[in-house]
Structures are given as C-alpha cells and as structure tokens.
Design a protein around this motif. Structure first.
Motif, PDB file in Angstrom:
ATOM      1  N   ALA A  46       0.829  -1.202   0.000  1.00 45.20           N
ATOM      2  CA  ALA A  46       0.000   0.000   0.000  1.00 45.20           C
ATOM      3  C   ALA A  46       0.867   1.258   0.000  1.00 45.20           C
ATOM      4  O   ALA A  46       0.624   2.199  -0.776  1.00 45.20           O
ATOM      5  N   ALA A  47       1.903   1.305   0.847  1.00 47.65           N
ATOM      6  CA  ALA A  47       2.777   2.478   0.903  1.00 47.65           C
ATOM      7  C   ALA A  47       3.530   2.662  -0.406  1.00 47.65           C
ATOM      8  O   ALA A  47       3.708   3.789  -0.887  1.00 47.65           O
ATOM      9  N   ALA A  48       3.973   1.557  -1.014  1.00 48.08           N
ATOM     10  CA  ALA A  48       4.668   1.639  -2.298  1.00 48.08           C
ATOM     11  C   ALA A  48       3.735   2.161  -3.378  1.00 48.08           C
ATOM     12  O   ALA A  48       4.154   2.930  -4.262  1.00 48.08           O
ATOM     13  N   SER A  49       2.466   1.762  -3.338  1.00 46.59           N
ATOM     14  CA  SER A  49       1.500   2.251  -4.316  1.00 46.59           C
ATOM     15  C   SER A  49       1.288   3.753  -4.171  1.00 46.59           C
ATOM     16  O   SER A  49       1.138   4.465  -5.169  1.00 46.59           O
ATOM     17  N   GLN A  50       1.254   4.242  -2.951  1.00 52.92           N
ATOM     18  CA  GLN A  50       1.080   5.673  -2.733  1.00 52.92           C
ATOM     19  C   GLN A  50       2.250   6.454  -3.305  1.00 52.92           C
ATOM     20  O   GLN A  50       2.091   7.583  -3.795  1.00 52.92           O
ATOM     21  N   LYS A  51       3.434   5.886  -3.276  1.00 55.96           N
ATOM     22  CA  LYS A  51       4.618   6.583  -3.790  1.00 55.96           C
ATOM     23  C   LYS A  51       4.772   6.447  -5.302  1.00 55.96           C
ATOM     24  O   LYS A  51       5.200   7.382  -5.976  1.00 55.96           O
ATOM     25  N   ALA A  52       4.428   5.268  -5.843  1.00 55.62           N
ATOM     26  CA  ALA A  52       4.763   4.984  -7.243  1.00 55.62           C
ATOM     27  C   ALA A  52       3.583   4.578  -8.096  1.00 55.62           C
ATOM     28  O   ALA A  52       3.729   4.475  -9.314  1.00 55.62           O
ATOM     29  N   GLY A  53       2.409   4.306  -7.501  1.00 53.24           N
ATOM     30  CA  GLY A  53       1.304   3.775  -8.287  1.00 53.24           C
ATOM     31  C   GLY A  53       1.657   2.390  -8.804  1.00 53.24           C
ATOM     32  O   GLY A  53       2.447   1.671  -8.187  1.00 53.24           O
ATOM     33  N   PRO A  54       1.098   1.985  -9.947  1.00 51.85           N
ATOM     34  CA  PRO A  54       1.456   0.678 -10.517  1.00 51.85           C
ATOM     35  C   PRO A  54       2.946   0.533 -10.800  1.00 51.85           C
ATOM     36  O   PRO A  54       3.454  -0.583 -10.909  1.00 51.85           O
ATOM     37  N   GLY A  55       3.646   1.649 -10.907  1.00 52.22           N
ATOM     38  CA  GLY A  55       5.087   1.606 -11.137  1.00 52.22           C
ATOM     39  C   GLY A  55       5.864   0.942 -10.026  1.00 52.22           C
ATOM     40  O   GLY A  55       7.076   0.719 -10.162  1.00 52.22           O
ATOM     41  N   MET A  56       5.185   0.600  -8.919  1.00 54.39           N
ATOM     42  CA  MET A  56       5.892  -0.119  -7.860  1.00 54.39           C
ATOM     43  C   MET A  56       6.407  -1.462  -8.342  1.00 54.39           C
ATOM     44  O   MET A  56       7.291  -2.047  -7.713  1.00 54.39           O
ATOM     45  N   MET A  57       5.867  -1.964  -9.479  1.00 56.32           N
ATOM     46  CA  MET A  57       6.425  -3.184 -10.064  1.00 56.32           C
ATOM     47  C   MET A  57       7.901  -2.992 -10.369  1.00 56.32           C
ATOM     48  O   MET A  57       8.735  -3.848 -10.080  1.00 56.32           O
ATOM     49  N   TYR A  58       8.246  -1.854 -10.939  1.00 62.19           N
ATOM     50  CA  TYR A  58       9.652  -1.539 -11.192  1.00 62.19           C
ATOM     51  C   TYR A  58      10.408  -1.348  -9.878  1.00 62.19           C
ATOM     52  O   TYR A  58      11.598  -1.658  -9.790  1.00 62.19           O
ATOM     53  N   SER A  59       9.714  -0.814  -8.863  1.00 61.37           N
ATOM     54  CA  SER A  59      10.371  -0.583  -7.567  1.00 61.37           C
ATOM     55  C   SER A  59      10.865  -1.892  -6.968  1.00 61.37           C
ATOM     56  O   SER A  59      11.976  -1.963  -6.426  1.00 61.37           O
ATOM     57  N   PHE A  60      10.031  -2.947  -7.058  1.00 62.90           N
ATOM     58  CA  PHE A  60      10.451  -4.243  -6.547  1.00 62.90           C
ATOM     59  C   PHE A  60      11.663  -4.770  -7.299  1.00 62.90           C
ATOM     60  O   PHE A  60      12.568  -5.377  -6.721  1.00 62.90           O
ATOM     61  N   VAL A  61      11.694  -4.535  -8.601  1.00 65.20           N
ATOM     62  CA  VAL A  61      12.826  -5.001  -9.411  1.00 65.20           C
ATOM     63  C   VAL A  61      14.095  -4.254  -9.025  1.00 65.20           C
ATOM     64  O   VAL A  61      15.170  -4.852  -8.868  1.00 65.20           O
ATOM     65  N   ILE A  62      13.997  -2.930  -8.865  1.00 66.26           N
ATOM     66  CA  ILE A  62      15.176  -2.132  -8.497  1.00 66.26           C
ATOM     67  C   ILE A  62      15.708  -2.563  -7.138  1.00 66.26           C
ATOM     68  O   ILE A  62      16.916  -2.803  -6.963  1.00 66.26           O
ATOM     69  N   ALA A  63      14.814  -2.650  -6.155  1.00 62.29           N
ATOM     70  CA  ALA A  63      15.248  -3.045  -4.812  1.00 62.29           C
ATOM     71  C   ALA A  63      15.836  -4.453  -4.820  1.00 62.29           C
ATOM     72  O   ALA A  63      16.858  -4.716  -4.175  1.00 62.29           O
ATOM     73  N   GLU A 229       8.282  17.611  -8.233  1.00 60.00           N
ATOM     74  CA  GLU A 229       9.261  18.573  -7.741  1.00 60.00           C
ATOM     75  C   GLU A 229       8.864  19.069  -6.351  1.00 60.00           C
ATOM     76  O   GLU A 229       7.702  19.345  -6.064  1.00 60.00           O
ATOM     77  N   GLY A 230       9.840  19.147  -5.479  1.00 58.18           N
ATOM     78  CA  GLY A 230       9.578  19.610  -4.126  1.00 58.18           C
ATOM     79  C   GLY A 230       9.272  18.496  -3.137  1.00 58.18           C
ATOM     80  O   GLY A 230       9.090  18.763  -1.944  1.00 58.18           O
ATOM     81  N   THR A 231       9.213  17.241  -3.613  1.00 61.57           N
ATOM     82  CA  THR A 231       8.968  16.104  -2.722  1.00 61.57           C
ATOM     83  C   THR A 231      10.248  15.297  -2.556  1.00 61.57           C
ATOM     84  O   THR A 231      11.173  15.410  -3.354  1.00 61.57           O
ATOM     85  N   SER A 232      10.299  14.488  -1.529  1.00 61.07           N
ATOM     86  CA  SER A 232      11.432  13.580  -1.332  1.00 61.07           C
ATOM     87  C   SER A 232      10.902  12.200  -1.014  1.00 61.07           C
ATOM     88  O   SER A 232       9.882  12.053  -0.347  1.00 61.07           O
ATOM     89  N   GLY A 233      11.594  11.173  -1.532  1.00 59.59           N
ATOM     90  CA  GLY A 233      11.201   9.804  -1.253  1.00 59.59           C
ATOM     91  C   GLY A 233       9.963   9.345  -1.993  1.00 59.59           C
ATOM     92  O   GLY A 233       9.346   8.355  -1.607  1.00 59.59           O
ATOM     93  N   MET A 234       9.592  10.038  -3.073  1.00 67.22           N
ATOM     94  CA  MET A 234       8.409   9.656  -3.842  1.00 67.22           C
ATOM     95  C   MET A 234       8.838   9.096  -5.197  1.00 67.22           C
ATOM     96  O   MET A 234      10.007   9.065  -5.553  1.00 67.22           O
ATOM     97  N   GLY A 235       7.861   8.626  -5.989  1.00 70.32           N
ATOM     98  CA  GLY A 235       8.138   8.073  -7.300  1.00 70.32           C
ATOM     99  C   GLY A 235       8.596   6.627  -7.228  1.00 70.32           C
ATOM    100  O   GLY A 235       8.655   6.016  -6.158  1.00 70.32           O
ATOM    101  N   ILE A 236       8.931   6.066  -8.387  1.00 70.25           N
ATOM    102  CA  ILE A 236       9.325   4.664  -8.475  1.00 70.25           C
ATOM    103  C   ILE A 236      10.588   4.388  -7.660  1.00 70.25           C
ATOM    104  O   ILE A 236      10.670   3.394  -6.928  1.00 70.25           O
ATOM    105  N   VAL A 237      11.583   5.285  -7.761  1.00 72.68           N
ATOM    106  CA  VAL A 237      12.826   5.068  -7.028  1.00 72.68           C
ATOM    107  C   VAL A 237      12.614   5.272  -5.533  1.00 72.68           C
ATOM    108  O   VAL A 237      13.163   4.533  -4.706  1.00 72.68           O
ATOM    109  N   GLY A 238      11.794   6.252  -5.157  1.00 74.37           N
ATOM    110  CA  GLY A 238      11.492   6.450  -3.745  1.00 74.37           C
ATOM    111  C   GLY A 238      10.795   5.235  -3.150  1.00 74.37           C
ATOM    112  O   GLY A 238      11.077   4.836  -2.014  1.00 74.37           O
TER     113      GLY A 238
END
Length: 536
Positions: A46-63, A229-238
C-alpha cells in the motif's frame, strides 16, 4: 580507533565463546524466507502504491537487483567468517573498530526498527480481522500510534491518527519470549509459519492474476521516477528505497552463521536461495494486487502528492471516495480479496498474515540480539549483553532488552516511517560490506574463500553505488535519522567502547559457561595498546 581484529582472531574468539550450531541448509533457507517475505509484501504494498502507483512493479525489481549484488558480497564474507555479527564483524576485520562500531550501531536501525515495522503491519491485519470477521470496533486511539514530522531536529507528533498501537506491543513481546526460550525451538516454529505464509500468497496469486485488468496499470507512474518537484522519497525510485527493507532477511541469515552446521556450504545456499524464491513471490503478488483493483495514489487537499503515513495522507484516506483504495489499507492483500468478492478468502489470508508475520519479527529481533551479543563479546558493550542463559543457551538479557525497544517503537510509529528509518541503517551497513569485500581481496588475496563473489570488481561497486543511490532517495526525515543516530553512537563509543575494547586491551573472551578459565592473550594489533591501557 582504527585497530583491526583479524579474521583469525574473530574465528578464535567465536570458538572460545560460541553459540550452539543447530541449523542446517533447509532450516537456514526457511529462516531467510521467513525474514524476507513479510511486511514488504503484506503491508508495504500500500505504501509503495502511494509513492509509485502501478510503477511499484519496477520498484520491486530495483530493490531486488541492489539486494542481489549485496547478497553476493555478503555470501563471500559470511562463508569466510561464519560467526555472529554480520556487517559489524566483517567491517571490524577489514576497516577497523570505529567503522565497525558505527555499522553495528546502524544495524540497530535495520533490525530493531524493522521488527517494529512488521509489528505494526501485523497489527493492521489483526484489526482488520476484528472489524470484518468479528464485527468489533477496536478503539481508534488504541490501534495506531501518532504520525511524526521533524520540527528542525525535534520530532513532532500528530495524534489525529491514534495514540498507541496496542496489538503491536503484544506481538513484539510474545516473539521476544519465544526467542528467549531457544534458537532451535524458534526455528521450528518459524518453519511452520513460512509454510502458512507461502500458502496464503499462492492463494492470492491464483485468485488475482486471472482477473487482471490492463486499465488498472494506467497511468503506470503517476509520480514519475523521482516524485513531483519539491517532494522527497516519492516516485518509483522512492518506493524502491522504502520497500528495500523487505529484502533484508538474507542479512539475518548471515547473522545465524555461528549457529549453522557446515556454514561454508550452507550460508551461501540460505542467502541466495531465499532471495531468489522471495523475489518471484514479490513480483507475482504485486502484479495481482495492481491488476485486480488498481493502485493509484491519493492526493492532498491541494492536489499534491503526499507521503504515506503523513497527516495529509491520513486526511485524504478519511474521505469517503478514498477509503476503499489499496493505498489506504492497513491490510493490503486481504483488502484486495475482499474488493474482488472473496471476503472469506480475504479473512483467511488475514489469519495467515496474523500467524505468519511474527516469523519476520522473530528473525529481525534474532538478528539484532546476535549483533549485540558479538559486540559485547568484543568488549564494546557491557558484558551483561553477552551472558547466555544456563538452561535456554540464548543471550536472554539482550533479547529482552531488544524486544522491549521494538514494542515501544511499534506502539508509537506508523509502518511507513518505521520502514524508511530502518532502511537508512540497512543501506549504510550494506554499503560498508560492499567496500569490505574489495579491500579484503587486496589485503588478504590468498585466504580460502568457500564462496567467491563472481565479477567482484563489478558486483561490489554496483552494490555500493546502488545502496548510496537508494539512500539518497529516502524521505528527508528518514535520511536525517542516520547521522543523528550515528552521532549518539559515536558518543557512546568514545565514552565506553574505545576504552573497554578487548582488541585494544589485547585479550580474547572466554566461554561464558566456564568463568574460571584463564583469559587468552593475543598479539596486539597495529596501534593497539597493551592490556590495561586505553587506546583512543
């Protein structure tokens, strides 16, 4: 402070004051799976979805990719030095006592805070069951701690979300008591819980993958790669930086090296095997969750992206139109099943999570207590931390101390913030291990290596760079915790550890169960003082 304890001295110390070797390759792999699969997929989806949306799929791969190269470095060092202590021990052998202390101090953020995060995740599933299956309304002020923000260097609480998380306290203390009873008993319970957890995730995959809707993956990356812009720890990499902590179970496997039979063979099997199995589960479950009900983030009152666990996020999730969204659920996978008309299976998965998540708490507290144990064995912490119970054969004092700290943090912090704080310590420790592998290849190239990191001059730098990259993309508050915590640790070391260090005093500890045995002197290391003298 730069004195080094050689690998030979480390191994000799472990043999004189060792923990009982009782874990085989299957148990070790199951311990790794038990530690890895947990809050990262059951809750932090849920937290990953809030940061990246469906792009959290890439987040799991990166991590997972960063974790994989770090695991290869860990495997080489763990097989060479099959003793408790993990990154702390390896750093002591290569980079010196001061950096080893800082790594060990940072590992508190990795293990103890991660255990607190999982305790909060367990609480979410238990409260969901109480509400949906038993139709009982648990008091709001007793089901979550406050949300926190940094007011300069001072943490500031917001009690609108809750006052204290009572279920998190209960589970943390229960697991602590189990660990105090004994390692073998804990491993047997963990093996059963791993089977329950894997069965629950398999059922989730079977039910969700056939009904995936491609439209739920659009927009795929609503917050981009690095957040607005102006956020930290958000997006797919966040999101990748946040969920990275769900992979740290392989590190807990390395801390069990001193209690493993034939560690030169079994530790690499446990490390790499558990990581590979868990990564496959992560990707399949995440795909099922996104495809079944979507994973778009909620927005703040001004239409901006908001951090999960923040007061603005809590307010957004309180709106009627957002209450059913994945990102607002404290029991993400059970919530998905209920939303696709499998309420009974959703409740069953909640029960499985309630039974299985304690195995992750178990391994996190287990890893932390063993690091405390070996630091005390080296004289850097009080001797009481290294005392072994005469009947249970476990470091009972430090286990109780750690469990109480885990319970307090779980009672007062939300899961997302705990995960990010945990990662700040985790990534620092992994970075130091990556560097240590390279330095030891140069300093001691002829030492026997039962497992060698392939393409080490590529893999180790990739691991170090990946850890630094993910750390940089943590939320600002989480990044600030590490230097503040590290400063406190440095003061503790200068006031106590630098004077009490056994390496600095030229002695090696003796078995706790043989208090009358004479102390064994060792040759002083370069820069070490003679016994009885302080060396700063």
């Amino acid at each position: 402070m730069w004195r080094v304890k050689s690998l030979d001295a480390i191994l000799a110390t472990a043999q004189k004051k060792s923990l009982h070797r009782s874990l085989g390759p299957v148990q070790l792999t199951l311990l790794g799976i038990g530690a890895i699969i947990g809050t990262g997929i059951f809750v932090l989806t849920a937290a990953a979805s809030q940061k990246a949306g469906p792009g959290m799929m890439y987040s799991f791969v990166i991590a997972g990719a960063v974790c994989a190269v770090a695991a290869l470095c860990y495997s080489e060092l763990a097989a060479m030095a099959p003793v408790s202590g993990s990154a702390y021990t390896y750093t002591y052998a290569v980079l010196g006592e001061l950096l080893a202390w800082m790594v060990g101090w940072a590992l508190i953020l990795e293990y103890a805070v991660a255990a607190s995060a999982v305790s909060v995740g367990w609480s979410g599933y238990v409260l969901g069951l109480i509400e949906n299956a038993l139709h009982f309304d648990w008091p709001d002020m007793l089901q979550a701690g406050p949300t926190w923000s940094m007011n300069g260097f001072i943490p500031s609480p917001d009690f609108s979300s809750g006052f204290i998380n009572v279920p998190a306290i209960i589970v943390a203390l229960a697991v602590t008591l189990l660990l105090m009873i004994g390692t073998t008993e804990s491993a047997r319970v963990n093996a059963a819980l791993v089977l329950v957890k894997v069965a629950a995730l398999t059922a989730f995959i079977v039910l969700t993958l056939p009904i995936i809707k491609s439209g739920n993956f659009q927009p795929f990356a609503p917050n981009g790669w690095f957040g607005p812009e102006g956020t930290s720890g958000m997006g797919i990499v966040g999101a990748a930086a946040s969920i990275f902590f769900a992979y740290v179970g392989f590190d807990a496997v390395s801390t069990a090296a001193e209690e493993t039979k034939n560690p030169q063979r079994n530790v690499p099997i446990g490390l790499i095997g558990s990581l590979a199995i868990c990564t496959i589960f992560y990707l399949l479950v995440a795909a099922g969750a996104v495809g079944a009900i979507g994973a778009q983030p909620v927005l703040g009152a001004d239409g901006s992206a908001v951090q999960p666990g923040s007061p603005a996020f809590t307010a957004a999730c309180a709106l009627a139109e957002n209450t059913s969204k994945l990102v607002c659920s404290n029991e993400a996978l059970a919530h998905v099943l209920r939303e696709i008309n499998y309420p009974a299976v959703g409740n069953a998965l909640g029960i499985a999570a309630m039974l299985a998540l304690p195995s992750v708490i178990l391994m996190m507290i287990y890893g932390q207590t063993r690091i405390f144990f070996v630091m005390a064995r080296d004289g850097l912490l009080p001797e009481a931390f290294a005392k072994i119970h005469p009947k249970w054969k476990t470091p009972h004092i430090v286990t109780l101390f750690t469990g109480m700290a885990v319970a307090v943090a779980g009672a007062l912090f939300p899961v997302g913030q705990l995960a990010d704080i945990s990662n700040s310590g985790t990534l620092f420790a992994f970075f130091m291990v990556s560097i240590a592998v390279l330095i030891l290849r140069v300093k001691d190239p002829h030492r026997h290596r039962p497992f060698k990191t392939p393409l080490v001059w590529i893999m180790a730098p990739l691991s170090a760079a990946g850890c630094a990259f993910l750390f940089w993309n943590l939320p600002h508050d989480a990044k600030m915790v590490l230097p503040i915590w590290g400063g406190i640790g440095l003061v503790v070391y200068l006031l106590y550890g630098v004077h009490k260090s056994h390496v600095g005093r030229g002695i090696v500890d003796v078995p706790e169960l043989d208090p009358n045995a004479p102390q064994v002197p060792v040759p002083p290391m370069p820069g070490a003082s003679t016994p009885g003298e302080d060396n700063g």
